[in-house]
Design a protein around this motif. Sequence first.
Motif, short mmCIF file in Angstrom:
data_model
loop_
_atom_site.label_atom_id
_atom_site.label_comp_id
_atom_site.label_asym_id
_atom_site.label_seq_id
_atom_site.Cartn_x
_atom_site.Cartn_y
_atom_site.Cartn_z
N PHE A 176 0.83 -1.20 0.00
CA PHE A 176 0.00 0.00 0.00
C PHE A 176 0.87 1.25 0.00
O PHE A 176 2.01 1.25 0.46
CB PHE A 176 -0.95 0.02 1.21
CG PHE A 176 -0.26 -0.10 2.54
CD1 PHE A 176 0.08 1.04 3.27
CD2 PHE A 176 0.04 -1.34 3.07
CE1 PHE A 176 0.71 0.93 4.50
CE2 PHE A 176 0.68 -1.45 4.30
CZ PHE A 176 1.01 -0.31 5.02
N ASP A 177 0.29 2.30 -0.57
CA ASP A 177 0.84 3.65 -0.49
C ASP A 177 -0.15 4.49 0.31
O ASP A 177 -1.36 4.33 0.16
CB ASP A 177 1.01 4.27 -1.87
CG ASP A 177 2.01 3.51 -2.73
OD1 ASP A 177 3.01 3.03 -2.18
OD2 ASP A 177 1.77 3.39 -3.94
N ALA A 178 0.36 5.38 1.15
CA ALA A 178 -0.50 6.27 1.93
C ALA A 178 0.00 7.69 1.75
O ALA A 178 1.21 7.94 1.68
CB ALA A 178 -0.50 5.88 3.40
N VAL A 179 -0.93 8.62 1.68
CA VAL A 179 -0.59 10.02 1.50
C VAL A 179 -1.47 10.87 2.41
O VAL A 179 -2.64 10.53 2.66
CB VAL A 179 -0.76 10.45 0.02
CG1 VAL A 179 -2.21 10.34 -0.41
CG2 VAL A 179 -0.24 11.86 -0.21
N ILE A 180 -0.90 11.93 2.97
CA ILE A 180 -1.70 12.90 3.73
C ILE A 180 -2.47 13.72 2.71
O ILE A 180 -1.91 14.54 2.00
CB ILE A 180 -0.80 13.79 4.61
CG1 ILE A 180 -0.03 12.92 5.61
CG2 ILE A 180 -1.64 14.84 5.35
CD1 ILE A 180 1.04 13.67 6.39
N GLU A 181 -3.76 13.47 2.62
CA GLU A 181 -4.55 14.06 1.55
C GLU A 181 -4.98 15.49 1.85
O GLU A 181 -4.96 16.36 0.97
CB GLU A 181 -5.78 13.19 1.27
CG GLU A 181 -6.53 13.57 0.02
CD GLU A 181 -7.59 12.55 -0.35
OE1 GLU A 181 -7.47 11.93 -1.42
OE2 GLU A 181 -8.55 12.37 0.44
N SER A 182 -5.38 15.75 3.10
CA SER A 182 -5.84 17.10 3.42
C SER A 182 -5.72 17.37 4.91
O SER A 182 -5.80 16.46 5.74
CB SER A 182 -7.28 17.32 2.96
OG SER A 182 -8.17 16.50 3.70
#
Length: 308
Positions: free
Chosen positions: A121-127
């Motif tokens: 998985f990849d995770a990103v701080i979206e907002s």
Amino acid sequence: MTDGDREEDAFLARLKAFEGRPAATAAQGKDPVNQPMIRHWCEAMGDTGPAYTGPDAIAPPTMLQAWTMGGLSGHTAGTGRSTAYDELFALLDGAGCTSVVATDCEQEYLRPLRPGDTITFDAVIESVSPRKTTKLGTGHFVTTRMDVRANGEPAGTHRFRILKYAPAQRKPRAAKALRPRPVVNRDNQGFWDGVREHRLLIQRCTGCGTLRFPWLPGCNHCASPDWDTVEASGAGTVFSYVVMHHPPFPAFDPPYAVALVELAEGVRMISNITGVPYDKVRIGMPVQLEFLRVDDDLELPVFRADGG
């Protein structure tokens, strides 16, 4: 614009700089999708769906996040995790937003997960939201998006939102309110009549013999409208429970445990556990029925932990 407004705008700009930063890149789940975890999940949820057992079993879609979690030991270094999330939390902590609560999640499913699948998985701080004020306190909502793959193929997307906040100052408590009154109608009148007599009555279908609780106008097994009652022995075990911290309700003093109790007769009911602190309640704990008078006009069935 005041100095306070300028400071708030500058702080928000520092928070916004985290948007788009990866929290994990090509991270790998600690275990492949496997049948024991699927079984434990289904047992905990009471989900007996046939798709989750047998040689062609799939994992329940809502387990999507479960395969990415690090558990109590967390994820080890070098597994694709970045420091962005920790840095963001440290910045919010420094601004007094030291408390955190999960608010909601959204999931999208692209393909079933099957035992043996390797999860990455990849995770990103979206907002990160502007400052918001809630009943809990004032802080910022942080949304993380996780893109999950199974054997390299897109499997789903999981968005998880938390509120990182500075707790609000508690107001002095007013005079203790009365507990909410139960809704008594023609379908459950007999149950509350039994409570007044210190008897816990369970409906029994006279067509097929199935016991049911809560009380219903007809049998959900055979649809017969005919029934009588049996009196519960009062013995049971904690099948599941939650600890209520928020939101506060009048007449309740959080934190407190709310349990799903499985009676010896096989049906389950929701009630409070007495005799032990809220943080000592455990699944499988034996309990015994008792009746608790909460005010002059209301008595309720609750369950006391054995030996408590």
